[in-house]
Design a protein around this motif. Sequence first.
Motif, PDB file in Angstrom:
ATOM      1  N   PHE A  86     -11.136   4.358  13.489  1.00  0.00           N
ATOM      2  CA  PHE A  86     -11.882   3.683  11.796  1.00  0.00           C
ATOM      3  C   PHE A  86     -10.474   2.396  11.694  1.00  0.00           C
ATOM      4  O   PHE A  86      -9.448   2.604  11.203  1.00  0.00           O
ATOM      5  CB  PHE A  86     -11.670   5.226  10.926  1.00  0.00           C
ATOM      6  CG  PHE A  86     -12.659   6.354  11.818  1.00  0.00           C
ATOM      7  CD1 PHE A  86     -13.808   6.031  10.482  1.00  0.00           C
ATOM      8  CD2 PHE A  86     -12.359   6.831  12.113  1.00  0.00           C
ATOM      9  CE1 PHE A  86     -15.305   7.308  10.544  1.00  0.00           C
ATOM     10  CE2 PHE A  86     -13.641   8.076  12.682  1.00  0.00           C
ATOM     11  CZ  PHE A  86     -14.150   7.760  11.628  1.00  0.00           C
ATOM     12  N   GLY A  87     -11.454   1.302  11.141  1.00  0.00           N
ATOM     13  CA  GLY A  87     -10.645   0.568  10.942  1.00  0.00           C
ATOM     14  C   GLY A  87     -12.367  -0.215   9.568  1.00  0.00           C
ATOM     15  O   GLY A  87     -12.698  -0.173   9.338  1.00  0.00           O
ATOM     16  N   VAL A  88     -11.010  -1.187   9.340  1.00  0.00           N
ATOM     17  CA  VAL A  88     -11.816  -1.871   8.216  1.00  0.00           C
ATOM     18  C   VAL A  88     -11.815  -3.987   8.672  1.00  0.00           C
ATOM     19  O   VAL A  88     -10.268  -3.945   8.968  1.00  0.00           O
ATOM     20  CB  VAL A  88     -11.339  -2.050   6.747  1.00  0.00           C
ATOM     21  CG1 VAL A  88     -11.851  -2.503   5.806  1.00  0.00           C
ATOM     22  CG2 VAL A  88     -11.255  -0.079   6.732  1.00  0.00           C
ATOM     23  N   ASN A  89     -12.741  -4.374   8.079  1.00  0.00           N
ATOM     24  CA  ASN A  89     -12.947  -5.634   8.573  1.00  0.00           C
ATOM     25  C   ASN A  89     -11.907  -6.380   7.729  1.00  0.00           C
ATOM     26  O   ASN A  89     -12.100  -6.584   5.702  1.00  0.00           O
ATOM     27  CB  ASN A  89     -14.085  -6.560   8.505  1.00  0.00           C
ATOM     28  CG  ASN A  89     -14.598  -6.173  10.063  1.00  0.00           C
ATOM     29  OD1 ASN A  89     -14.037  -7.073  11.037  1.00  0.00           O
ATOM     30  ND2 ASN A  89     -15.021  -5.241   9.622  1.00  0.00           N
ATOM     31  N   HIS A  90     -10.502  -7.183   7.374  1.00  0.00           N
ATOM     32  CA  HIS A  90      -9.664  -7.291   6.159  1.00  0.00           C
ATOM     33  C   HIS A  90     -10.442  -9.011   5.292  1.00  0.00           C
ATOM     34  O   HIS A  90     -10.847  -9.715   6.038  1.00  0.00           O
ATOM     35  CB  HIS A  90      -7.911  -7.410   5.996  1.00  0.00           C
ATOM     36  CG  HIS A  90      -8.105  -7.977   5.314  1.00  0.00           C
ATOM     37  ND1 HIS A  90      -6.578  -9.585   5.151  1.00  0.00           N
ATOM     38  CD2 HIS A  90      -7.295  -8.100   3.642  1.00  0.00           C
ATOM     39  CE1 HIS A  90      -6.561  -9.301   3.508  1.00  0.00           C
ATOM     40  NE2 HIS A  90      -6.614  -8.751   3.355  1.00  0.00           N
ATOM     41  N   THR A  91     -11.405  -8.390   4.206  1.00  0.00           N
ATOM     42  CA  THR A  91     -11.809  -9.979   3.510  1.00  0.00           C
ATOM     43  C   THR A  91     -10.042  -9.750   2.651  1.00  0.00           C
ATOM     44  O   THR A  91      -9.953  -8.946   1.523  1.00  0.00           O
ATOM     45  CB  THR A  91     -13.130  -9.774   2.780  1.00  0.00           C
ATOM     46  OG1 THR A  91     -12.631  -8.868   1.971  1.00  0.00           O
ATOM     47  CG2 THR A  91     -13.831 -10.077   4.190  1.00  0.00           C
ATOM     48  N   PRO A  92      -9.431 -11.158   1.917  1.00  0.00           N
ATOM     49  CA  PRO A  92      -8.646 -10.475   1.626  1.00  0.00           C
ATOM     50  C   PRO A  92      -8.974 -10.714  -0.014  1.00  0.00           C
ATOM     51  O   PRO A  92      -9.932 -11.504  -0.595  1.00  0.00           O
ATOM     52  CB  PRO A  92      -7.442 -12.120   1.532  1.00  0.00           C
ATOM     53  CG  PRO A  92      -7.562 -12.631   3.168  1.00  0.00           C
ATOM     54  CD  PRO A  92      -9.702 -12.019   2.946  1.00  0.00           C
ATOM     55  N   SER A  93      -8.549 -10.078  -1.120  1.00  0.00           N
ATOM     56  CA  SER A  93      -8.734 -10.327  -2.379  1.00  0.00           C
ATOM     57  C   SER A  93      -8.889 -10.607  -3.219  1.00  0.00           C
ATOM     58  O   SER A  93      -8.920 -11.128  -4.058  1.00  0.00           O
ATOM     59  CB  SER A  93      -7.787  -8.743  -2.784  1.00  0.00           C
ATOM     60  OG  SER A  93      -6.402  -8.906  -3.022  1.00  0.00           O
ATOM     61  N   SER A 102       2.809 -11.147  -0.473  1.00  0.00           N
ATOM     62  CA  SER A 102       2.671 -10.051  -1.520  1.00  0.00           C
ATOM     63  C   SER A 102       1.369  -9.672  -1.423  1.00  0.00           C
ATOM     64  O   SER A 102       0.936  -8.507  -1.846  1.00  0.00           O
ATOM     65  CB  SER A 102       2.865 -10.375  -2.302  1.00  0.00           C
ATOM     66  OG  SER A 102       2.859 -11.119  -2.985  1.00  0.00           O
ATOM     67  N   ASP A 103       0.837 -10.686  -1.610  1.00  0.00           N
ATOM     68  CA  ASP A 103      -1.120 -10.246  -1.943  1.00  0.00           C
ATOM     69  C   ASP A 103      -1.602  -9.629  -0.583  1.00  0.00           C
ATOM     70  O   ASP A 103      -2.489  -8.629  -0.211  1.00  0.00           O
ATOM     71  CB  ASP A 103      -1.819 -11.478  -1.856  1.00  0.00           C
ATOM     72  CG  ASP A 103      -1.944 -12.500  -2.982  1.00  0.00           C
ATOM     73  OD1 ASP A 103      -1.120 -11.547  -3.966  1.00  0.00           O
ATOM     74  OD2 ASP A 103      -2.337 -12.865  -3.508  1.00  0.00           O
ATOM     75  N   THR A 104      -1.719 -10.036   0.621  1.00  0.00           N
ATOM     76  CA  THR A 104      -1.235  -9.391   1.880  1.00  0.00           C
ATOM     77  C   THR A 104      -1.055  -8.107   1.410  1.00  0.00           C
ATOM     78  O   THR A 104      -1.559  -7.112   2.540  1.00  0.00           O
ATOM     79  CB  THR A 104      -1.250  -9.966   3.226  1.00  0.00           C
ATOM     80  OG1 THR A 104      -1.328 -11.644   2.893  1.00  0.00           O
ATOM     81  CG2 THR A 104      -1.535  -9.002   4.350  1.00  0.00           C
ATOM     82  N   ALA A 105      -0.032  -7.998   1.587  1.00  0.00           N
ATOM     83  CA  ALA A 105       1.042  -6.254   1.815  1.00  0.00           C
ATOM     84  C   ALA A 105      -0.468  -5.502   0.447  1.00  0.00           C
ATOM     85  O   ALA A 105      -0.251  -4.281   1.100  1.00  0.00           O
ATOM     86  CB  ALA A 105       2.088  -6.354   1.403  1.00  0.00           C
ATOM     87  N   ARG A 106      -0.335  -6.060  -0.523  1.00  0.00           N
ATOM     88  CA  ARG A 106      -0.990  -4.705  -1.651  1.00  0.00           C
ATOM     89  C   ARG A 106      -2.818  -4.993  -0.794  1.00  0.00           C
ATOM     90  O   ARG A 106      -2.882  -3.517  -1.083  1.00  0.00           O
ATOM     91  CB  ARG A 106      -1.168  -5.487  -2.863  1.00  0.00           C
ATOM     92  CG  ARG A 106      -2.227  -4.892  -4.109  1.00  0.00           C
ATOM     93  CD  ARG A 106      -2.270  -5.591  -4.983  1.00  0.00           C
ATOM     94  NE  ARG A 106      -2.977  -7.369  -5.262  1.00  0.00           N
ATOM     95  CZ  ARG A 106      -2.573  -7.941  -4.886  1.00  0.00           C
ATOM     96  NH1 ARG A 106      -1.068  -8.777  -5.564  1.00  0.00           N
ATOM     97  NH2 ARG A 106      -3.181  -9.537  -5.575  1.00  0.00           N
ATOM     98  N   ASP A 107      -3.558  -5.760  -0.151  1.00  0.00           N
ATOM     99  CA  ASP A 107      -4.499  -5.224   0.574  1.00  0.00           C
ATOM    100  C   ASP A 107      -3.806  -4.275   1.352  1.00  0.00           C
ATOM    101  O   ASP A 107      -4.868  -3.751   1.840  1.00  0.00           O
ATOM    102  CB  ASP A 107      -5.408  -6.714   0.861  1.00  0.00           C
ATOM    103  CG  ASP A 107      -5.984  -7.628   0.009  1.00  0.00           C
ATOM    104  OD1 ASP A 107      -5.205  -6.950  -1.390  1.00  0.00           O
ATOM    105  OD2 ASP A 107      -6.153  -9.046   0.511  1.00  0.00           O
ATOM    106  N   MET A 108      -3.585  -4.645   3.158  1.00  0.00           N
ATOM    107  CA  MET A 108      -3.408  -3.681   3.360  1.00  0.00           C
ATOM    108  C   MET A 108      -2.572  -2.595   3.268  1.00  0.00           C
ATOM    109  O   MET A 108      -3.562  -1.131   3.958  1.00  0.00           O
ATOM    110  CB  MET A 108      -2.138  -4.139   4.336  1.00  0.00           C
ATOM    111  CG  MET A 108      -2.357  -5.552   5.067  1.00  0.00           C
ATOM    112  SD  MET A 108      -3.865  -5.565   6.317  1.00  0.00           S
ATOM    113  CE  MET A 108      -4.296  -6.885   6.518  1.00  0.00           C
ATOM    114  N   GLU A 109      -1.883  -1.958   1.871  1.00  0.00           N
ATOM    115  CA  GLU A 109      -1.871  -0.495   1.467  1.00  0.00           C
ATOM    116  C   GLU A 109      -3.241   0.152   1.300  1.00  0.00           C
ATOM    117  O   GLU A 109      -2.968   1.203   1.564  1.00  0.00           O
ATOM    118  CB  GLU A 109      -0.496  -0.817   0.696  1.00  0.00           C
ATOM    119  CG  GLU A 109       0.322   0.127  -0.075  1.00  0.00           C
ATOM    120  CD  GLU A 109       0.689   0.043  -1.078  1.00  0.00           C
ATOM    121  OE1 GLU A 109       1.704   1.405  -1.604  1.00  0.00           O
ATOM    122  OE2 GLU A 109       0.914  -0.797  -2.002  1.00  0.00           O
TER     123      GLU A 109
END
Length: 454
Positions: free
Chosen positions: A3-10, A23-30
């Motif tokens: 089960f996965g997700v396509n990452h669209t940066p917030s 830091s923005d990437t880490a927040r999204d990945m968490e």
Amino acid sequence: MRFGVNHTPSVGWFHSWLDFSPSDTARDMEQIASLGADHVRIFPLWPVVQPNRTLIRQSALRDVATVVDIAGSFGLDVNVDALQGHLSSFDFVPSWLESWHRRNMFTDPDVVASTAAYVEALAAIVADKPNLLGITVGNEVNQFAHAPHPAPHDTTAEQGHAWAAAMVAAARRGLGDGLEARRDSAPSPASGTASRPGPLVTVAQYDAAWYDDAQPFGPEHAADHGDATVTHSWVFNGSAALHGALGPGSVRHGEYLLQLAAAWNRDPARPNWLQEVGAPTNVVDPADAASFTEQTIRHVLDAQHVLGVTWWCSHDVSRSLADFPELEYDLGLFTNDGRLKPAGEAFAALARSARDATATPVAPPSTALVLDDVRPDGAPRHGVRADSAPGGRFAAAWLALAEGAPDRRGPQVVLRSRVGDDALLAARGITRCIEVPDDAATALLSVAHPATMA
């Protein structure tokens, strides 16, 4: 099943590669990890990494490697797409391929060599990452090959095979030779584990490959190249218009595409990956998005040899960004500011349930519907893709069988050209082949390209 997700940066959408923020990437990945997902798919922008045909920016490659590391810190494997290419109606093509420098993306020898050099370099920068799931050559690159793209790079099916083979070979050179594809859903082994399985190499196409007979890239390009057959399921292709957002032809579309794809695989054990699927709000009411998500994934769970499902997408696009088709703003499992949406809750419940359940192999459906890919004399049959498309007679017959099955599982699909291969049928667990009824319904559909949709 993964089960996965396509990452669209917030923050900044994919333009965030221009001023990358760990830091923005880490927040999204968490947040993505909190859903119970085991992997993400990420999208470096091709012009950012390779702004000149002979310049591959090392700092941009290092940013990609950093994203893979950050995702790994939250227990996520990563699939890296190389050629973007095309994202959410926007094309990201290097200036050395456009305007005064326009050359054919698929056939110009210098362009193909330079593109392969980029794919190889991208694969190499992440090759030693223990959480690397794989490399996809690019996101729906086949949309550049034919109308309705406004400026297609004309190519033939044979040239498309040569291009795909060159890109897959480049990715494998970057990753290193002799790696076994990682196909299971087990967590990534610890860094330094000598026996870790190798990453997948895949080719991703939008569904014209399956549904449009004029598209040069077809089912064979998906099934003959790389380590898994990739499908992208979007019900704005006419499925929802024909069946309704929550109708069987919509919530089973992902399952149907997986079964259709499996028919073209030469290896009966080849994995199939539903690499993109989402709930587009131009045809799925936001109030129905959670139900659409749950039903779609539950049906996918009934298919055989499924590598995984990777939902589109992680975060909504900020409305501060202009000129997206309206449907692109609301596809996230999270809002742009990180609030979990009902569709995200549905995805998380299924992901956690699958993760906690004891894996029990399920026999593939024993019934298969015969797809006429050849004429009675064995010659290729034109129109097979139109028959397979939403509204086509084959698609209608498959759906009728699926809905009438006692176990509610959709049938497999077998090509007419392979129906006499007893060994193949046995390997696929097929014991009964059914013909499409002569009176199977057909509905003519006219569907706009997503880039033009409201």
